[in-house]
Write a protein that holds these residues in place. Structure first.
Motif, short mmCIF file in Angstrom:
data_model
loop_
_atom_site.label_atom_id
_atom_site.label_comp_id
_atom_site.label_asym_id
_atom_site.label_seq_id
_atom_site.Cartn_x
_atom_site.Cartn_y
_atom_site.Cartn_z
N THR A 178 0.84 -1.20 0.00
CA THR A 178 0.00 0.00 0.00
C THR A 178 0.87 1.25 0.00
O THR A 178 0.57 2.24 -0.70
CB THR A 178 -0.93 0.00 1.21
OG1 THR A 178 -1.72 -1.19 1.20
CG2 THR A 178 -1.84 1.22 1.20
N GLU A 199 -6.36 4.07 -7.49
CA GLU A 199 -6.19 4.69 -6.18
C GLU A 199 -6.68 3.73 -5.09
O GLU A 199 -7.72 3.10 -5.22
CB GLU A 199 -7.00 5.98 -6.10
CG GLU A 199 -6.87 6.70 -4.77
CD GLU A 199 -7.70 7.96 -4.69
OE1 GLU A 199 -7.50 8.75 -3.74
OE2 GLU A 199 -8.54 8.16 -5.59
N VAL A 200 -5.90 3.61 -4.02
CA VAL A 200 -6.32 2.81 -2.87
C VAL A 200 -7.37 3.61 -2.10
O VAL A 200 -7.14 4.76 -1.70
CB VAL A 200 -5.14 2.49 -1.95
CG1 VAL A 200 -5.62 1.75 -0.70
CG2 VAL A 200 -4.09 1.68 -2.69
N TYR A 258 -10.49 -0.32 -4.48
CA TYR A 258 -9.70 0.56 -5.34
C TYR A 258 -10.64 1.32 -6.27
O TYR A 258 -11.75 0.85 -6.57
CB TYR A 258 -8.74 -0.24 -6.22
CG TYR A 258 -7.78 -1.15 -5.50
CD1 TYR A 258 -6.54 -0.71 -5.10
CD2 TYR A 258 -8.14 -2.48 -5.24
CE1 TYR A 258 -5.64 -1.56 -4.46
CE2 TYR A 258 -7.27 -3.32 -4.59
CZ TYR A 258 -6.02 -2.86 -4.21
OH TYR A 258 -5.13 -3.71 -3.58
#
Length: 315
Positions: A59, A74-75, A95
């Protein structure tokens, strides 16, 4: 999963729909699509229990890469700031959604080189020792036992693997310890570095992130996306360097990650054929995995040709 509960856990707004079944399946888990009032999201459900600490490195690198403009989802963290949330009895992560196309090892080498160069230019420090999966040989004895077990079980690919055995063992003499460690993706094959519907590329599945030598990861990517085409090798490497990539493909030892990883993948796939499991529920799944190596093997002759093309790139 309850889509409303899922959307609430990650602060995604009102849930609109959740796919009836997974939209993608990998060796470590499945992906569902969730649509909400705020957009579309990829919901990843791992097969095995995963602790928050186990995804800290991956991450960290993915979020750093995303912030730097590297094309990657995008996390989306849960409301409590964690990566995972427990939803309907399942541990999930989320995500942003990207419309991805099927794997294509003939991707534009300039796009591939720029992406990898941008990731390596981040030079995110790494602690610890690289996993044996990326550094250690399978070994002649284990190759011999594997071939014997496959023959005894009547595996349709046993003789093809037996014919490649000597070259696989010879390649393991090339293995060298990594020299310059930083956090690397470590799984940049064509199924994780994908074309997008918008015309670019995107890198996904960062879960195997860990310490590695960027030169050794570069060799994997050159093999996967350029093979023995000198023009593609040179184009990929030139784009990589212009993007700030720190690795160099200069010696046989730079293929260490490739040799180790493909060796272990082949062994694991063959063992999955012998004993099907959740990772490879059908023997045809395991056979296809092994076939990726047997159909286009990374022989010493092939890798030496790639190395010769790489050495022609100066600077």
């Amino acid at each position: 999963m309850d889509p409303a509960e899922l959307a609430d856990a990650f602060g995604l707004g009102r849930a609109v729909s959740l796919s009836d079944e997974p939209v993608a399946r990998g060796k470590q888990g499945v992906v569902w699509r969730l649509d909400t009032a705020s957009g579309s999201w990829a919901v990843k459900v791992p097969f095995d229990p995963v602790d928050e600490s186990e995804v800290a490195l991956s991450t960290r690198l993915q979020e750093t890469a995303y912030a730097a403009g590297v094309p990657t989802p995008e996390v989306r963290r849960a409301r409590d700031g964690r990566v995972f949330a427990d939803v309907s009895g399942r541990r999930v992560r989320v995500y942003s959604w990207v419309d991805l196309l099927p794997p294509d090892p003939r991707l534009d080498p300039t796009l591939v080189g720029r992406l990898l160069g941008a990731v390596h230019a981040l030079a995110v420090p790494a602690d610890g020792t690289p996993d044996a999966w990326y550094t250690a040989p399978v070994g002649a004895d284990r190759w011999d036992r594997l071939v014997a077990d496959l023959r005894a079980a009547g595996a349709p690919f046993s003789e093809r693997l037996a014919a490649l055995r000597d070259e696989l063992v010879a390649l393991e003499s090339w293995l060298r310890p990594p020299q310059h460690l930083q956090l690397c993706h470590r799984d940049l094959w064509a199924d994780n570095l994908l074309p997008t519907a918008a015309g670019g590329v995107c890198v996904i599945d960062w879960e195997n992130t860990g310490p590695a030598d960027p030169s050794q990861e570069l060799a994997c990517v050159v093999f996967e996306f350029a093979r023995e085409d000198p023009a593609r090798v040179r184009e990929l490497l030139a784009a990589y360097r212009s993007a700030g990539g720190t690795g160099r493909l200069a010696t046989r030892g730079d293929f260490s990650m490739l040799v180790a990883q493909l060796g272990h993948i082949t062994e694991l796939g063959a063992r999955d054929w012998l004993v099907p499991n959740r990772r490879s529920p059908e023997r045809r799944d395991a056979e296809a995995w092994v076939g990726e190596v047997l159909d286009d093997p990374h022989t010493p002759k092939v890798l030496d040709r790639i190395l010769a093309a790489a050495r022609s790139v100066t600077g």
